[in-house]
Write a protein that holds these residues in place. Sequence first.
Motif, PDB file in Angstrom:
ATOM      1  N   GLN A  40       0.848  -1.189   0.000  1.00 49.65           N
ATOM      2  CA  GLN A  40       0.000   0.000   0.000  1.00 49.65           C
ATOM      3  C   GLN A  40       0.886   1.243   0.000  1.00 49.65           C
ATOM      4  OE1 GLN A  40      -3.940  -0.216   0.603  1.00 49.65           O
ATOM      5  NE2 GLN A  40      -3.050   1.027  -0.970  1.00 49.65           N
ATOM      6  N   LEU A  41       0.641   2.140  -0.938  1.00 52.24           N
ATOM      7  CA  LEU A  41       1.377   3.401  -0.956  1.00 52.24           C
ATOM      8  C   LEU A  41       0.986   4.231   0.265  1.00 52.24           C
ATOM      9  CD1 LEU A  41       1.008   4.498  -4.693  1.00 52.24           C
ATOM     10  CD2 LEU A  41       3.068   3.633  -3.569  1.00 52.24           C
ATOM     11  N   PHE A  42       1.943   4.990   0.805  1.00 50.02           N
ATOM     12  CA  PHE A  42       1.662   5.860   1.945  1.00 50.02           C
ATOM     13  C   PHE A  42       2.639   7.020   1.940  1.00 50.02           C
ATOM     14  CE2 PHE A  42       4.871   2.945   3.526  1.00 50.02           C
ATOM     15  CZ  PHE A  42       5.712   3.765   4.259  1.00 50.02           C
ATOM     16  N   PHE A  43       2.278   8.058   2.671  1.00 47.49           N
ATOM     17  CA  PHE A  43       3.210   9.127   2.983  1.00 47.49           C
ATOM     18  C   PHE A  43       2.959   9.559   4.413  1.00 47.49           C
ATOM     19  CE2 PHE A  43      -0.464  11.231   1.274  1.00 47.49           C
ATOM     20  CZ  PHE A  43      -0.566  12.469   1.922  1.00 47.49           C
ATOM     21  N   VAL A  44       3.964  10.198   5.021  1.00 45.57           N
ATOM     22  CA  VAL A  44       3.942  10.469   6.449  1.00 45.57           C
ATOM     23  C   VAL A  44       4.088  11.958   6.718  1.00 45.57           C
ATOM     24  CG1 VAL A  44       5.129  10.016   8.646  1.00 45.57           C
ATOM     25  CG2 VAL A  44       4.988   8.213   6.913  1.00 45.57           C
ATOM     26  N   SER A  45       3.275  12.454   7.650  1.00 43.68           N
ATOM     27  CA  SER A  45       3.469  13.781   8.235  1.00 43.68           C
ATOM     28  C   SER A  45       3.882  13.526   9.680  1.00 43.68           C
ATOM     29  CB  SER A  45       2.170  14.596   8.199  1.00 43.68           C
ATOM     30  OG  SER A  45       1.790  14.853   6.880  1.00 43.68           O
ATOM     31  N   ASP A  58      -7.480  13.528  -1.532  1.00 47.79           N
ATOM     32  CA  ASP A  58      -7.416  13.531  -2.990  1.00 47.79           C
ATOM     33  C   ASP A  58      -6.174  12.826  -3.534  1.00 47.79           C
ATOM     34  OD1 ASP A  58      -5.592  15.384  -2.138  1.00 47.79           O
ATOM     35  OD2 ASP A  58      -6.214  16.944  -3.541  1.00 47.79           O
ATOM     36  N   HIS A  59      -5.777  11.746  -2.884  1.00 44.48           N
ATOM     37  CA  HIS A  59      -4.622  10.987  -3.330  1.00 44.48           C
ATOM     38  C   HIS A  59      -4.901   9.509  -3.079  1.00 44.48           C
ATOM     39  CE1 HIS A  59      -3.922  10.875   0.961  1.00 44.48           C
ATOM     40  NE2 HIS A  59      -3.997  12.184   0.960  1.00 44.48           N
ATOM     41  N   GLU A  60      -4.147   8.659  -3.751  1.00 44.62           N
ATOM     42  CA  GLU A  60      -4.363   7.220  -3.592  1.00 44.62           C
ATOM     43  C   GLU A  60      -3.544   6.630  -2.452  1.00 44.62           C
ATOM     44  OE1 GLU A  60      -4.369   4.859  -7.069  1.00 44.62           O
ATOM     45  OE2 GLU A  60      -5.168   6.485  -8.296  1.00 44.62           O
ATOM     46  N   ALA A  61      -2.547   7.331  -2.016  1.00 41.47           N
ATOM     47  CA  ALA A  61      -1.710   6.833  -0.923  1.00 41.47           C
ATOM     48  C   ALA A  61      -2.378   7.127   0.416  1.00 41.47           C
ATOM     49  CB  ALA A  61      -0.343   7.509  -0.980  1.00 41.47           C
ATOM     50  N   VAL A  62      -2.126   6.263   1.378  1.00 43.43           N
ATOM     51  CA  VAL A  62      -2.621   6.460   2.735  1.00 43.43           C
ATOM     52  C   VAL A  62      -1.728   7.498   3.413  1.00 43.43           C
ATOM     53  CG1 VAL A  62      -2.982   5.351   4.974  1.00 43.43           C
ATOM     54  CG2 VAL A  62      -3.539   4.118   2.873  1.00 43.43           C
TER      55      VAL A  62
END
Length: 186
Positions: A40-45, A58-62
């Motif tokens: 699963q694609l993801f990005f982190v804050s 509005d993105h496909e990554a979690v």
Amino acid sequence: QAQYTDNWKAHHRHQHPFCSTLFTTNFDTLLQRALQLNNQLFFVSDTPGHYSDKPEDDHEAVHIIQAHGSIFRPMLANTEDEIKKRRDDISGSFVDYFEKRGVIVMGYGGWDDALMQALNDCDRFSGNLYWCDIHSNKDSKSKLRSNVLELLEKHKDRAFYVSLPEGGANIALQEIHKTLGLGNYP
């Protein structure tokens, strides 16, 4: 990067993330590792001292939001004063987000931090609030924190307590994984 993303989309076009945003107070990389194991694609804050933008869908990554920071940053919210400062700085940016989506709380006690403040500041939960914990429905009245019980009572038409199966969050998440048709879980 674009070709990788296009290939990933083509290969996983039938899969949709269970949720678009995960909020956590943990410093570790457990959520990132779990998403990686499930392709699963993801990005982190993970910079709570600088986090002011509202999360978006509005993105496909979690999107993983580490509300107290992460092991990779020096600005962890670890002490009572640091947690209070983060609460005061960032809780307002989560309210609108929580009000417009379904919120599932799992593995969180409801302590006095940015996430609990944001939940308390919500006027409504359009997609309902589900507070999941290991206690039976009967025991939840005496085992949950008073602020959690007050939150559930305040929104009693849209907020619900969910008693997790024996084994807690691990078993519950395995069941969700299975129900969503994601195959064997790691």
